[in-house]
Structures are given as C-alpha cells and as structure tokens.
Design an enzyme around this catalytic site. Structure first.
Site, mmCIF file in Angstrom:
data_model
loop_
_atom_site.group_PDB
_atom_site.id
_atom_site.type_symbol
_atom_site.label_atom_id
_atom_site.label_comp_id
_atom_site.label_asym_id
_atom_site.label_seq_id
_atom_site.Cartn_x
_atom_site.Cartn_y
_atom_site.Cartn_z
ATOM 1 N N SER A 354 36.599 41.131 44.579
ATOM 2 C CA SER A 354 35.707 40.033 43.175
ATOM 3 C C SER A 354 34.864 40.980 42.631
ATOM 4 O O SER A 354 35.215 41.599 41.287
ATOM 5 C CB SER A 354 36.018 38.894 43.378
ATOM 6 N N ASP A 451 45.628 33.206 41.464
ATOM 7 C CA ASP A 451 44.576 33.587 41.479
ATOM 8 C C ASP A 451 44.410 34.169 39.897
ATOM 9 O O ASP A 451 45.326 34.797 39.125
ATOM 10 C CB ASP A 451 44.255 34.840 41.758
ATOM 11 N N HIS A 481 42.188 34.113 45.145
ATOM 12 C CA HIS A 481 40.624 34.576 45.333
ATOM 13 C C HIS A 481 40.085 34.480 46.192
ATOM 14 O O HIS A 481 39.809 33.270 46.489
ATOM 15 C CB HIS A 481 40.220 34.136 43.366
#
Length: 558
Positions: A354, A451, A481
């Site tokens: 991320s 995501d 995610h």
C-alpha cells in the site's frame, strides 16, 4: 537420440491435456505422469527441479490412501501424524500429493494451496510442496503464448497484463471481515467524515492490538533524522550521508525513527537485505504492529535474508515529503552502515504494501537521482502510484465504495498527507508522473482485484515494460486491499507472501538458474508447439529431451 514416441492426434491444447492426464503410465523411477500439459512427465520434473543430492531411496512409498514414508522428511517432521515405526522407517498416515511433481508428502512438506500457471488450465488452487514452490512461482511469469489460447474462468483482459490467480472473482470471507473491521477503525478514529477530528491514540490502539504469539525484532536501530527535511534545492546530500554514517543528530535535535532488523535463525552471513515499508495510507500502522512483525519474520526465514522494517513518521503529524525522505534515509543507512551488520549490499532490495509500496518505488527513484546504491529489485504490493481520487481510472470507479478503501477515506488520506494540492504533481509523490524509467531496476507488482488501486499496478507495469524494465505482475482475484495482513488465516495472503519470497530468492541468486532455465525452456517449447498446432509428445525421457534441446536457444532474451 531415439525419436519421441508418436503422440495421439490432438485438435487443440485442451483436448491434448485431457488426453495426457488419462495416460497414467508409470515412469522408470517412482511416480506417475504429471496431470499437466504437453507430456511434461514426472521424470522431467524430477530432472529439472529436484537437487542432485536428493535421496531417491526415500521415494519408495505405497499408493495414495495407504500408510507410507514421507519422501521429503522421512516422517520426522510431523510427530502428530505418526502411527507406528518399523525397520523401513516412520510411517505416516496423512499424505497429500503435490500436483506439480506428484510426490505424496506429509502435511508439513506439502501444506500450501497455490495457483498454477495459466497454461496448466487449473481453475482452482492446487497443492504444491515446499520443494516445487520456488520454481512454480517463477514459471507463473514465464513466456507462454499457450496461456492466451486457453479459455477458462479467468478473464482474458487480465491475463494479458500478467499472472492471474485461480478461482472465482469473489471476495473471501476473511476479506469481508477485514473490510468490516477497517470501516469500524475509520469510524472510531475519525477518518473520512466531514468535520470529524482524527484520533491518533484510537487508531494506534486498534491497529496495535496484540495477538497471542509475539514476534520480536533481533535488533532495533534509532536512526537520526531532522525534525523537518530541507527542501531539495537546499539539500547537502553528502552532509546527510555523513551524518547518517556517523550516527549524529541533525542540528542538535534528537529526532529518530526506528529500524527493526530480523535475521535468519540459521545460516552464516553476509546475508542479502530487504528494506520493508509498512502500509496504512501514510497515516496508520507501525512497523511494530503484530501482522508486520510476523510477515517480516516469515520473509527473513524463508528468503534467508535480513529484513529491515522502517517505522517512518506518519501524517497528519508530518506532511509530505517527510515519509519519502524518512524512507530514503533508512535506505542510506543500509547502504552506509549495513556492512557492520553482516549485510551483502550487492543483494539489497526494497518492498512494501500500500503506502509502503509507494515508498519502495519512491526510494528506488531517489536512489537513482541522488547517485546512491540502487536496489537490485523492488516488490510492490498494491501500491498507490497516482492520484487515488481521479475518476479517470477504471478501478477507482468500480470500487468507489470499497471494500476497505472507499473514495472518502482515500480523499481524507490525501488531504492529511499533502499541505498543498499541487504537490500531487511531484514525481516522488506519484511515481506514475515520472517520464524516464530506463534506469529503474527489475520490479514485481502484486495486486488485489477488488481494490481501487488495482489499476495503479497495471499502469506502472505497462510503463516499466515500455521502458524495457524487467517487470512481473500478479493479480489475486479473490483478495482486497491489505490482504497480506491476513497471512495467518487467508490462503491467498500466504501465497502472495510466498511469491515474494520465491522472487527474492531468485533475484538474490539463491536458486539454481540452470535448472530454472531448463524448466522455462520446456514451457516455451510447449507454447510454440501449441501455437503452431503441433501434436504434443507423450510422456518419456526421450520426448522431454527432444523438447528441451531446440528451446535452449530461445531463453537468452529473458
């Protein structure tokens, strides 16, 4: 060499594969023909993958369903499965077959369910043993035009952009639970709502909840950093390196960030090094959080490298570019002081998930621009590489309501990170804005399908590929995610982390390149034969040898 035996007439690859899977003829060794493609027999897998020192005497076992000796560990790994002992060895009742090599192994040696290469045409995850997984993960990205001739449940537009995991595109139960937990966290911490105040204490308390098992770093380093990084035109790069090398504080201020070091329990250095940056939207999570400590320990043990986890400063307390400069400072520390900790700087890589994936990409670009040590490889888990609120990207529109990252939370994170909106145009803030990618090292991108940031990986993959950079991409079709935080309970998360370990071992030169090239040669030969409409050979050593030889001249361009 004798000519390969005549093959059955096949009209297409799928028909040939089904016919071969019904040919259960045993080889001269100890196991049957593999249920895969193109007559790649069990003998070929044994010759191409297993080490030369492999003890074939342990391979004597009874058919499935009967008590047998584990060929991987001899029955010594899982004492709970032992039923009785004899002069022939320890007998184990729980045996599973590795689909890649067809060996029957105990649960400890054959516990993972993984997605096979697309040209194997398995629409669900299959078992793979510990010995086969490293090569299997690499073969998923091998050149194989036959993969694009296969019509299965995996969509063609994704297959053209990299490897796609098996299974239906439905979010797992673990992913749905993570989504609910994330929404609760955002609500309690005051994230995403209009006029709500962010509570750092609440966010850190929830994300820092401890589990029953503790993973402690082997070393902790307090890295000195300035309270506020000077603007780029006013930076003295040599002075910054000298300060980090000596361990001095900037301008007398005692600001530090923590570096957590995880070393393999076995083996002697110097070890390769992986610098890991945790995720959290630049605002949440810490390097000491339990999921990240467990992940770093797992990667260290399975890759046999030292993992340096960076606890960079977070927004909104510290605005951009503090996070990027902290990440680069940690990379400078590794390059300047890593030798004292037994690190092999010729085999140094970066990775993150991320926001951490963004920092890994940015650190690589900074190292290139500032003439520092350049990572040998970068692994990016679902990174944010451009404006996540832009409506021009398809995944932003498809997943505007989540899971995990609804549009309002993404907008809130960007507002906390950037003091001025024009900073979004900085190439260090959004690496997709960078024009020249020619000096970027090899890259592996791992995305979750459900995501809003999924297309970030696709766009970066295409940009690197157009620049001639070696790049791989995997898309996990049932994941969301942040899914690697579920490594202990989600099979896809464990598979994704194991994929990183396998790719890093290859990039660090720990695998057997000769054996890997031979395996890829077989796959390439199969792809060309399928594209030309040729019949596939049946199983047998002569057929495999004939398949490998003409393909060896085509593997140099990899």
């Amino acid at each position: 060499d004798p000519a390969p035996p005549p093959a059955p007439a096949c009209t297409d690859l799928r028909t040939c594969t089904r016919r071969l899977s019904r040919q259960r003829a045993s080889t001269s060794l100890h196991y049957e023909t593999v249920d895969s493609i193109a007559g790649i027999s069990k003998l070929s897998h044994e010759r191409l993958i297993l080490p030369e020192t492999f003890d074939h005497e342990l391979q004597q076992y009874a058919p499935d369903g009967k008590k047998s000796v584990c060929p991987g560990c001899g029955g010594r790994a899982r004492r709970s499965s032992i039923t009785k002992s004899s002069q022939d060895g320890v007998k184990i009742s729980a045996m599973n077959k590795c689909v890649f090599c067809s060996r029957s192994l105990c649960t400890n040696c054959n516990y993972m369910l993984v997605s096979y290469p697309q040209h194997y045409m398995f629409t669900t995850a299959k078992r793979a043993c510990n010995r086969c997984i490293p090569v299997l993960m690499l073969l998923r990205h091998a050149r194989a035009t036959a993969a694009h001739r296969v019509t299965d449940v995996r969509c063609a537009e994704l297959r053209a952009e990299g490897f796609v995991s098996a299974g239906q595109a439905e979010i797992t139960l673990q992913g749905k639970a993570l989504d609910k937990a994330s929404q609760l966290l955002f609500s309690l911490a005051g994230m995403g709502g209009e006029g709500s105040a962010f509570s750092r204490a609440t966010a850190d308390f929830i994300t820092g909840l401890k589990y029953s098992t503790k993973y402690n770093a082997d070393h902790t380093v307090a890295l000195p950093v300035p309270a506020e990084w000077p603007p780029r035109p006013q930076r003295d790069e040599e002075a910054i390196r000298r300060t980090i090398r000596r361990g001095e504080h900037f301008d007398g201020e005692r600001n530090t960030i923590e570096l957590l070091l995880y070393r393999p329990k076995e083996g002697q250095g110097p070890f390769p090094v992986l610098v890991w940056f945790h995720g959290g939207g630049f605002c949440l999570n810490r390097a000491s959080d339990q999921p990240y400590q467990a992940l770093c320990r797992f990667v260290s043990e399975n890759t046999k490298c030292v993992v340096v986890s960076v606890d960079y400063r977070r927004a909104p307390d510290y605005k951009y570019p503090t996070q990027c400069e902290d990440a680069y400072a940690a990379w400078l520390w590794v390059s300047e002081c890593g030798g004292a900790f037994g690190l092999d700087l010729k085999r140094a890589a970066v990775a993150g998930d991320s926001a951490g994936g963004t920092l890994a990409a940015v650190t690589t670009l900074m190292a290139i621009d500032r003439y520092a040590l350049i990572p040998c490889h970068q692994v990016l888990y679902y990174p944010c590489l451009t404006d996540p609120t832009s409506p021009e990207i398809k995944s932003h529109r498809d997943y505007a309501a989540g899971p995990v990252l609804p549009k309002d939370v993404l907008a809130w994170c960007m507002k906390q990170l950037f003091a001025q909106p024009d900073q979004l145009q900085d190439e260090y803030a959004m690496p997709l804005q960078r024009a020249d990618m020619s000096r970027v090292p090899s890259c592996s991108i791992i995305n979750a399908l459900h995501d809003p940031l999924c297309d970030h990986g696709r766009l970066y993959f295409e940009k690197l590929r157009e620049s001639g950079v070696p790049v791989r991409r995997s898309v996990y079709r049932r994941s969301i995610h942040g899914f690697i935080a579920l490594m202990d309970v989600d099979a896809a998360a464990l598979e994704a982390v194991t994929e990183m370990c396998s790719l890093l071992r290859f990039e660090f030169g720990m695998g057997d390149p000769k054996r890997l090239k031979e395996s890829i040669a077989v796959v390439d030969w199969v792809a060309r034969a399928a594209a030309a409409g040729k019949a596939m050979p049946s199983s047998g050593e002569a057929a495999v040898a004939a398949a490998v030889r003409p393909a060896k001249s085509h593997i140099g361009d990899r």
